[in-house]
Every structure is written in structure tokens, then in C-alpha cells.
Design an enzyme around this catalytic site. Structure first.
Site, PDB file in Angstrom:
ATOM      1  N   GLU A   1      38.548  42.676  52.562  1.00 29.89           N
ATOM      2  CA  GLU A   1      38.679  44.098  52.292  1.00 29.89           C
ATOM      3  C   GLU A   1      38.435  44.904  53.562  1.00 29.89           C
ATOM      4  OE1 GLU A   1      37.515  44.023  47.557  1.00 29.89           O
ATOM      5  OE2 GLU A   1      36.133  45.025  48.937  1.00 29.89           O
TER       6      GLU A   1
ATOM      7  N   CYS B   1      36.370  50.575  58.669  1.00 29.88           N
ATOM      8  CA  CYS B   1      35.370  49.529  58.506  1.00 29.88           C
ATOM      9  C   CYS B   1      36.098  48.187  58.410  1.00 29.88           C
ATOM     10  CB  CYS B   1      34.544  49.795  57.253  1.00 29.88           C
ATOM     11  SG  CYS B   1      33.181  48.638  57.000  1.00 29.88           S
TER      12      CYS B   1
ATOM     13  N   CYS C   1      30.450  35.650  53.458  1.00 31.39           N
ATOM     14  CA  CYS C   1      29.321  35.815  54.364  1.00 31.39           C
ATOM     15  C   CYS C   1      28.295  34.719  54.086  1.00 31.39           C
ATOM     16  CB  CYS C   1      28.682  37.188  54.157  1.00 31.39           C
ATOM     17  SG  CYS C   1      27.446  37.631  55.407  1.00 31.39           S
TER      18      CYS C   1
ATOM     19  N   CYS D   1      22.197  38.596  51.886  1.00 27.86           N
ATOM     20  CA  CYS D   1      21.289  39.735  51.763  1.00 27.86           C
ATOM     21  C   CYS D   1      21.293  40.186  50.300  1.00 27.86           C
ATOM     22  CB  CYS D   1      21.728  40.876  52.678  1.00 27.86           C
ATOM     23  SG  CYS D   1      21.707  40.436  54.436  1.00 27.86           S
TER      24      CYS D   1
ATOM     25  N   CYS E   1      23.281  43.304  48.951  1.00 26.41           N
ATOM     26  CA  CYS E   1      24.673  43.428  49.406  1.00 26.41           C
ATOM     27  C   CYS E   1      25.606  42.604  48.522  1.00 26.41           C
ATOM     28  CB  CYS E   1      24.775  42.961  50.862  1.00 26.41           C
ATOM     29  SG  CYS E   1      26.443  43.057  51.555  1.00 26.41           S
TER      30      CYS E   1
ATOM     31  N   CYS F   1      29.277  51.174  51.413  1.00 21.02           N
ATOM     32  CA  CYS F   1      28.489  50.202  52.157  1.00 21.02           C
ATOM     33  C   CYS F   1      27.802  49.225  51.221  1.00 21.02           C
ATOM     34  CB  CYS F   1      27.451  50.949  52.989  1.00 21.02           C
ATOM     35  SG  CYS F   1      26.432  49.880  54.010  1.00 21.02           S
TER      36      CYS F   1
END
Length: 415
Positions: free
Chosen positions: A128, A141, A148, A152, A155, A386
Site C-alpha cells: 500500500e 508515504c 514487516c 510493533c 501497528c 499511520c
């Protein structure tokens, strides 16, 4: 309401009519010239028979067509000989990523789900990319990985395991795709169906804050940002490119020396115990080591400050005691602190701090001498804010993840 444009017509979502020209042809496995350094582009030209004495001139021609004029088809390169265009087309591609969906938020934020070829991942992969229009500028962005490794806990991207690194052409391709869709290439006709922003909303800033940890894909990110910042092409100032890391300490100085872009640290906690929970890489590279690396970041000054990102989690890290400790641990580091209201996503156990508490936190930090803007949530209705990005790509097999992790450890040890 938000608008979704599904370019594959394979999902049950509201659709807008899409001109056939905007539906990309099936991806092939020809190598892409996008994202190559000038040296590598010259090598690619030599490989299709361009005489050595012409390589430099032809490299400059292609560079201009790719990054100034923004063409995506060799046939559009009017001053390149027809036979050379055919040779290039036979051997290489300059096609854009395939758009799976394109969504427009009520606040003007755009999110693209982009599909790339497998490149060893077993099946096509998706990432994305988000465009955020602001007064006088537009920020893109950009993702650096599919998924990933960092998990986290606040997230959404961290809930998708790593599939693979993105290559330079896939990273730069996100910038080119956005500029296409925004009508942002000079002297080029706006493509039919393009989403054109109001005046001034162009891709002026790039943040490596999308999916993935950029410093775990160092070489590809470095090559891509070198192309993006080249003054004779996309010409993005290095002061308008920000790389965000969760704290891969051994690579921070290397990034400053070899990339020279602005640095952002995904901080979110003021002590090791909490940061171990929120940002698990802290168990490997604790706060002291991270902050020491920040103090030593090449070129650091009041004119080139580090941005510390701090997500505001209700009852977790948002007290005035946390604010006081944040000021203490950052003492001596030229810094700006971005306070990020938590953006909810399905399954998250966190809540956003109350707005009054965020403002009290910001006021304390600001009075201590640090700029502490509260980031306005953008694109929440299309999960483009975010911490909300996540694709639907197949997870990497455990053996592949282990091999990539071993390779990263070996690289760090060698460096």
C-alpha cells in the site's frame, strides 16, 4: 464518504468506470529499468548493443524520459531511434505497478493497493502507498517491504509477517505511479481518469513510513532514494525525503553517511520496559543505544533535526510523567516530536488518548523547547492513516524468513 476504484474488477466494492488505458497489462518478468542508478542504466544499454561511446548520451536521454517526462512506454521516447526502442522493449520494461484498488478519503488522502510480480515470493504480492495532500505540499508515504518483521503491537502492518523486500524499481515505481495519477509530470497530458488535486497538491515530499522497516532493506532503499533525489530527474531534495526506522541501531549512521536524508525514529515510549512491549526491536537495541546513535547521526544540527514519532495510547504512554521523561531522554538531540493520535484498526487492544490529554502532553513538551505538532489523522476512513497499512499478500514461509534474517545478521556483522 470515501470512494474506492477497483482496477481489477475482482472485488465486491463500489467501482468507477476505468478507461482501458489505465488497466495495466499482465506483468512480465523482464527486468525493469526503473530505479536503476545511471551506472546500471548504462550497463543495461550496453547489454542491448549501444556502442560504448553512445552509452552516456543514451543514458541521459532515458533518464530524462523516465523521470522528467514520466513516460511508461518506450514508444513515447521520441528522440530515441526506433530500432533501439524496440531492443529496449524486447529486453526490459518501464511499466508502472499494477493498481489493484484506488481509494479516496473524505479528507483528500489517496491510498493505492499495488501489485508486483512474485520475484521468488511464490505468488504476486501487494503493498500500500498513501498520498496526503496538505496546504502547499503533498506527501507520499512509500513502502519498503511487503509486510514487516517487527511486530510493533500498536501497528496494523506488524500483524502481517514479512513476505519479501521491495526492489528499487518497486520503490521508485510507487513515486512514478503517484505522479501519474495526480497529473504531476510537467508537459505531460493528464491521463484519462486520473485523480487531479487542487493546485499545489503535488508529490513534493516522500516519507519512507509505509509498510516495512527501510533499514532492513538498506541497499534497495538507498538505490531508490538516490534516483528519487537526483537533481536531473525526480529532483526531490534530500531534506524532503524522510526515512523512518524503528531503531535498527547499526544501520543508522550508515544511512546518514550514504543516503543523507532526514531521519525519523519510531519511538513511542520513554523506558525500555514499555518500549520492549510496543516496539519489540528494543529488546535487541535498547533506548540508550538508539539515542546514542541519534546523537551521532551525520549532519545532525538545528537545521537538520531528527523527528521522533510518538503514538498517543490512552493510559499507556500519555501521562505528564511520560512527557517529562521524554524531554529528559532527548536532551541534547536537535529534535522535533510528532505526536500521533492512535489510529484504530480491527483487533487492536489500544485506544487513542483523549484529545485534552494529547494537548496537555504537547504543551509540556513544547514549553521544554521542542516543537511538538499533533499530527492530524488523515485517511482513517480508508485505513490509510499511520499504523493502519496492511496488504493481503501471502506470508513468507518460515524457512525463507529465517534465511533473510540470517542474511541481515551476517550483513550487520560484516559492516
Amino acid at each position: 464518504m470515501s470512494v474506492t476504484l477497483d482496477l481489477t474488477q475482482s472485488r465486491a466494492k463500489p467501482q468507477l468506470a476505468v478507461p482501458p488505458a489505465l488497466r495495466p497489462a499482465p506483468a512480465d518478468e523482464k527486468p525493469s529499468l526503473i530505479g536503476m542508478s545511471r551506472e546500471r542504466l548504462g550497463e543495461a544499454l550496453a547489454a542491448v548493443g549501444v556502442p560504448e561511446k553512445q552509452v552516456r548520451m543514451r543514458t541521459q536521454q532515458l533518464w530524462h524520459w523516465l523521470y522528467v517526462r514520466g513516460v511508461s512506454d518506450f514508444s513515447q521516447m521520441a528522440n530515441v531511434a526506433k530500432d533501439l526502442r524496440q531492443k529496449l522493449d524486447d529486453a526490459y520494461t518501464i511499466a508502472r505497478p499494477e493498481i489493484v484498488t484506488e481509494q479516496v478519503s473524505v479528507d483528500g488522502t489517496r491510498k493505492w493497493v499495488l501489485r508486483f510480480s512474485p520475484k521468488g515470493a511464490g505468488r504476486p504480492v501487494e503493498i500500500e502507498t498513501v498520498y496526503i495532500p496538505e496546504e502547499g505540499r503533498g506527501t507520499l508515504c512509500v513502502s519498503s517491504q511487503v509486510g514487516c518483521t517487527l511486530t510493533c503491537t500498536f501497528c496494523h502492518t506488524g500483524t502481517q509477517r514479512l513476505v519479501r523486500n521491495l526492489t528499487p524499481d518497486e520503490i521508485v515505481g510507487q513515486i512514478l505511479l503517484a505522479r501519474d495519477r495526480l497529473g504531476d509530470f510537467p508537459d505531460a497530458a493528464t491521463p484519462a481518469g486520473a485523480i487531479v488535486p487542487s493546485e499545489g497538491r503535488l508529490v513534493s515530499n516522500v516519507v519512507m513510513m509505509g509498510m516495512g522497516e527501510p533499514l532492513y532493506n538498506f541497499d534497495n532503499v538507498k538505490e531508490a532514494l538516490g534516483v528519487a533525489s537526483d537533481g536531473e530527474g525526480l529532483s526531490l531534495s534530500k531534506r524532503r525525503i524522510t526515512l523512518s526506522t524503528s531503531g535498527v541501531v547499526p544501520m543508522i549512521a550508515k544511512a546518514g553517511e550514504e543516503m543523507g536524508v532526514m531521519l525519523a525514529i519510531s519511538l513511542h515510549a520513554t523506558n525500555d520496559a514499555l518500549r520492549d512491549e510496543l516496539v519489540p526491536i528494543n529488546k535487541k537495541y535498547p533506548l540508550k543505544d538508539l539515542l546514542d546513535a541519534c546523537r551521532a547521526y551525520p549532519g545532525l544540527s538545528n537545521a537538520k533535526r531528527i523527528t521522533f514519532e510518538y503514538v498517543m495510547l490512552k493510559g499507556v504512554n500519555d501521562s505528564l510523567a511520560d512527557a517529562k521523561e521524554l524531554v529528559r531522554i532527548l536532551k541534547g538531540i536537535p529534535a522535533k516530536i510528532n505526536l500521533i493520535p492512535f489510529n484504530p484498526w480491527p483487533g487492536s487492544r489500544y485506544e487513542c488518548s483523549d484529545w485534552d490529554q494529547i494537548e496537555r502532553f504537547a504543551d509540556f513538551v513544547n514549553q521544554a523547547g521542542y516543537a511538538s505538532p499533533i499530527r492530524t489523522p488523515r485517511g482513517r476512513d480508508i485505513f490509510a492513516a499511520c499504523g493502519q497499512l496492511k496488504s493481503e499478500s501471502e506470508r513468507m514461509r518460515k524457512s525463507e524468513r529465517d534465511a533473510m534474517e540470517a542474511a541481515r545478521i551476517s550483513e550487520l556483522a560484516a559492516g
